[in-house]
Design an enzyme around this catalytic site. Sequence first.
Site, PDB file in Angstrom:
ATOM      1  N   GLU A 141      -9.341  37.111  24.277  1.00 20.32           N
ATOM      2  CA  GLU A 141      -8.968  37.354  25.526  1.00 20.32           C
ATOM      3  C   GLU A 141      -8.219  38.850  25.825  1.00 20.32           C
ATOM      4  O   GLU A 141      -8.143  39.307  26.878  1.00 20.32           O
ATOM      5  CB  GLU A 141      -7.787  36.233  25.862  1.00 20.32           C
ATOM      6  CG  GLU A 141      -8.746  34.791  26.410  1.00 20.32           C
ATOM      7  CD  GLU A 141      -7.687  34.136  26.792  1.00 20.32           C
ATOM      8  OE1 GLU A 141      -6.803  34.405  27.411  1.00 20.32           O
ATOM      9  OE2 GLU A 141      -7.807  33.010  26.496  1.00 20.32           O
TER      10      GLU A 141
ATOM     11  N   ASP B  52      -6.677  26.341  24.311  1.00 22.52           N
ATOM     12  CA  ASP B  52      -6.211  25.393  25.271  1.00 22.52           C
ATOM     13  C   ASP B  52      -7.374  25.363  26.456  1.00 22.52           C
ATOM     14  O   ASP B  52      -8.277  25.880  26.227  1.00 22.52           O
ATOM     15  CB  ASP B  52      -4.896  25.748  25.799  1.00 22.52           C
ATOM     16  CG  ASP B  52      -4.906  26.966  26.474  1.00 22.52           C
ATOM     17  OD1 ASP B  52      -5.804  27.696  26.563  1.00 22.52           O
ATOM     18  OD2 ASP B  52      -3.765  27.584  27.000  1.00 22.52           O
TER      19      ASP B  52
ATOM     20  N   TYR C 112       0.277  29.610  18.269  1.00 20.06           N
ATOM     21  CA  TYR C 112      -0.097  29.501  19.735  1.00 20.06           C
ATOM     22  C   TYR C 112       1.313  28.688  20.480  1.00 20.06           C
ATOM     23  O   TYR C 112       1.774  27.956  19.945  1.00 20.06           O
ATOM     24  CB  TYR C 112      -1.234  28.723  19.904  1.00 20.06           C
ATOM     25  CG  TYR C 112      -1.781  28.936  21.233  1.00 20.06           C
ATOM     26  CD1 TYR C 112      -1.896  30.201  21.850  1.00 20.06           C
ATOM     27  CD2 TYR C 112      -2.013  27.765  22.191  1.00 20.06           C
ATOM     28  CE1 TYR C 112      -2.548  30.359  23.166  1.00 20.06           C
ATOM     29  CE2 TYR C 112      -2.526  28.050  23.517  1.00 20.06           C
ATOM     30  CZ  TYR C 112      -2.521  29.346  24.059  1.00 20.06           C
ATOM     31  OH  TYR C 112      -2.980  29.646  25.372  1.00 20.06           O
TER      32      TYR C 112
ATOM     33  N   ASP D  52      -8.372  31.568  23.820  1.00 20.74           N
ATOM     34  CA  ASP D  52      -7.084  30.699  23.345  1.00 20.74           C
ATOM     35  C   ASP D  52      -7.511  29.437  23.336  1.00 20.74           C
ATOM     36  O   ASP D  52      -8.412  28.855  23.911  1.00 20.74           O
ATOM     37  CB  ASP D  52      -6.026  30.861  24.403  1.00 20.74           C
ATOM     38  CG  ASP D  52      -5.328  32.223  24.085  1.00 20.74           C
ATOM     39  OD1 ASP D  52      -5.544  32.804  23.196  1.00 20.74           O
ATOM     40  OD2 ASP D  52      -4.539  32.748  25.058  1.00 20.74           O
TER      41      ASP D  52
ATOM     42  N   HIS E 113      -1.503  20.751  20.576  1.00 25.77           N
ATOM     43  CA  HIS E 113      -1.892  21.741  19.293  1.00 25.77           C
ATOM     44  C   HIS E 113      -0.626  21.694  18.298  1.00 25.77           C
ATOM     45  O   HIS E 113       0.384  20.962  18.647  1.00 25.77           O
ATOM     46  CB  HIS E 113      -1.729  23.191  19.566  1.00 25.77           C
ATOM     47  CG  HIS E 113      -2.829  23.453  20.739  1.00 25.77           C
ATOM     48  ND1 HIS E 113      -4.267  23.167  20.585  1.00 25.77           N
ATOM     49  CD2 HIS E 113      -2.559  23.920  21.996  1.00 25.77           C
ATOM     50  CE1 HIS E 113      -4.865  23.456  21.635  1.00 25.77           C
ATOM     51  NE2 HIS E 113      -3.834  23.654  22.446  1.00 25.77           N
TER      52      HIS E 113
ATOM     53  N   ARG F 214       1.374  27.702  23.645  1.00 29.56           N
ATOM     54  CA  ARG F 214       1.471  26.489  24.867  1.00 29.56           C
ATOM     55  C   ARG F 214       0.746  25.391  24.231  1.00 29.56           C
ATOM     56  O   ARG F 214      -0.370  25.240  23.927  1.00 29.56           O
ATOM     57  CB  ARG F 214       0.196  27.231  25.952  1.00 29.56           C
ATOM     58  CG  ARG F 214       0.907  28.509  26.821  1.00 29.56           C
ATOM     59  CD  ARG F 214      -0.046  28.922  27.855  1.00 29.56           C
ATOM     60  NE  ARG F 214       0.944  29.673  28.895  1.00 29.56           N
ATOM     61  CZ  ARG F 214       0.536  30.923  28.716  1.00 29.56           C
ATOM     62  NH1 ARG F 214      -0.161  31.610  27.590  1.00 29.56           N
ATOM     63  NH2 ARG F 214       1.333  31.948  29.611  1.00 29.56           N
TER      64      ARG F 214
ATOM     65  N   GLU G 196      -7.173  26.626  29.353  1.00 31.65           N
ATOM     66  CA  GLU G 196      -7.524  27.958  30.100  1.00 31.65           C
ATOM     67  C   GLU G 196      -8.628  28.805  29.213  1.00 31.65           C
ATOM     68  O   GLU G 196      -9.395  29.359  29.779  1.00 31.65           O
ATOM     69  CB  GLU G 196      -6.113  28.692  30.364  1.00 31.65           C
ATOM     70  CG  GLU G 196      -5.483  28.152  31.332  1.00 31.65           C
ATOM     71  CD  GLU G 196      -5.956  28.219  32.814  1.00 31.65           C
ATOM     72  OE1 GLU G 196      -6.721  29.461  33.117  1.00 31.65           O
ATOM     73  OE2 GLU G 196      -5.913  27.225  33.685  1.00 31.65           O
TER      74      GLU G 196
END
Length: 866
Positions: free
Chosen positions: A7, A82, A296, A80, A343, A298, A84
Amino acid sequence: MPVVVVESPAKAKTINKYLGPGYTVLASYGHVRDLPPKDGSVDPEHDFDMKWEVASDSKKHVKAIADALAEDNALILATDPDREGEAISWHLQEALTKRKSIKKDTPVSRVTFNAITKAAVDEAMAHPRQVDMPLVQAYLARRALDYLVGFNLSPVLWRKLPGAKSAGRVQSVCLRLIVEREMEIEAFRAREYWSVKALLATPRGQDYEARLTVLAGKKLDKFDIENETQAELAVQAITSRDLTVTAVEAKPASRNPSAPFMTSTLQQEASRKFGMGARQAMSVAQRLYEAGHITYMRTDGIDMAPEAVHAARDAIKERFGDDYVPNSPRMYKNKAKNAQEAHECIRPTDMTRDAAGLKLSDPDQRKLYDLIWKRTLACQMEAARLERTTVTIASRDGQVELRATGQVMLFDGFLKVYEEGRDDAVVDEDDKRLPQIAEGEAAEKRAITPEQHFTQPPPRYTEATLVKKMEELGIGRPSTYASIVTTIQDREYVRKDKNRLIPEDKGRLVTAFLQNYFNRYVEYDFTAGLEDELDQVSAGDADYKAVLNRFWRDFSAAIAETSELRITDVLEKINEVLEPHLFPPTEDGSDPRLCPNCGAGRLSMRTARSGGAFIGCSNYPECRYTRAFGPPGAEDDGAIPPEGKLLGEDSGDKIYAFKGRFGPYVQRGEVTDDNKKPPRQSIPKDWPPQDVDLEQALKLLSLPRPIGPHPEDGVMVWANIGRYGPYLKHAESTSERGGTNANLESIDEVFTIGMNRAVQLLAEKVASRGGRGAAAKPLRELGEHPQDGGPISVMEGKYGPYVKWEKINATLPKGTEPDSVTMEQALELIAEKAAKKGGRKKAAAKKTPAKKAPAKKTAAKKPAAK
């Protein structure tokens, strides 16, 4: 060489180093596609078909990936880990397939890693998979819901509630929490109560404090001593009796460490300890993650990988010794509502390196990393061992009894490293240390003190406590907390003062409107239930279009019901809903809505073009009584009566001070028969309105003050007080647009500054922007406006970076990096700024309100920053 897409360019650089020359690593720069901000982007009539477009500033990134695929026909999506991130991978695959860059023989795989370390990246590359479509569908459902709510509800707000902005699906519920808390505070009535404490001494002369718990043989409740008289009687009861220690009870106790960080708890602690907002905390954590320092950031998960647990235990043993390492590892149960989106906890990737060892140059990164490192080590450390002691002191007749409590730290355990913060300070008497006290010994009375107390209203939310409350209610998810809390502030529905969130008038009105006409959609249970349904979608247990269909069937009907509402009806209904708040019962039983000025008109809530609300008299313009929005006395009126305060006369004119809907002001003369307003000037916030005298009023009414012609070009220089405080203006008149403005340090300077100092300040301002009239160079050029044409650029300004299109300048939200701004975000900001200006945007004349809706809505459904 396979093409690996991540990203961010920072992440691409690190991963390219780990993978070596056998791979081409490129960045997508976040989302590459989005829903165009216009009607029809989500079509409920055609099975919720969603029309996606590649953003103009993303086209070059997609082209770079496509060009790389032309040479290396293998694509690895490594965005990433997740929802998103999964969506970005899906968008990339769809966009590249549409460009025919992905062919039938192009192998496409998806890899995820929870930390940017060589070991984690190598492990991920060894276990590729396909894009997780249930996660993508959960993303599609959320985007469609946010679009449908915003693009249909926001126009209703604009038409029925002047000055209101867009409404978001989750943001509106979050706003309701803040508004309801404020109304609790305003409705709160303090209750008096007293306590009695005694300073006692042991026979060895050591002092300790005890609290009265039994009086006249009865155990005291919190409100049993109601006033000073009763408190004095209690003091006399203690004074007149000899006291003896009747019991000393010591009990062992322990305190266990908190679980490691997940997204919400990290945001809460960063707010408590550093005053960081949710967005700022996540931005700092993002940079730590991309640098490979933490996992990570989030996540709903609090479990820790086995190898990380062992690494933490080894680090604890090395730094603090065996005594601080428990016999067995601590295991924390995952609290995620949906395991697919959970996670590992947020932790350092290398337990042996503290903040000093990393040598981080950014102070925010140092602070946040230190917090994460300490919390992670502490969660695997031995418990703190305490001894809690309770001492009972009583009179022989049993009429009076006091209690002293305290504790002794036997072993600090995890507290050697870290202690979790508290949202609101609480005095814990158990934390006190007690001297050696023996049962049966006398307690000498040194002092007996009654203390007056009043019950306190519930505290306003901080970002930390708000995130905690949303988490408790099941509103939002880790990736959305920061954007939700930030959005309601950006829309000026809420302001932050001393880290506390306070609703603005606009926020109160929007909440009242939604609760009355769309109550179901701002209910906590409904929003949490919808989140659960979306979690079922991401787990593969529900069909996302079925979820959308059920929502849209009822929501569209609710929208249709409001089409015939008149603004006057809406305002009167809001008056009824807010009546207990705006017009509470009076002490003498008189009508609380009767105008106190004319005694005939009725008070009601009114809205101004600016979107602000105030209370006004129905006899306007004969009666000009106004007061601030809120209950009477909610805001200090500066001792200015409703009819105004006569300060004196000057040149035959009477000079008054009035309190207006936007604050106190001074006025020269009377309002004429043709309703023409006489000269007025707001009283500065730094001046107490009740202290303003005739001399000060005349100074204010003399503004703007001409200092004189500028010695270089003869153009007039003025001193004035504006919306943002005192300033200088170099222009033919203060109403002229353009010219040069320079801030002044104080109100007093407006009336005292001379030409030499003014010329110096103006010159410094010109130099800071590269010369008078010099065109500022864009930081970035985003491209042409997709609907109305004209370049859109990101510029550097005095108050920070902003987006520029034609005559509209829209400041970027705090924490937003200029390099990360997309065309879609820019259009949102431009649309909101245009709305604030009353529709001065060029295209406004061409479009119906329905056509304007998309541009304003987009602010309600900002995707979470990655």
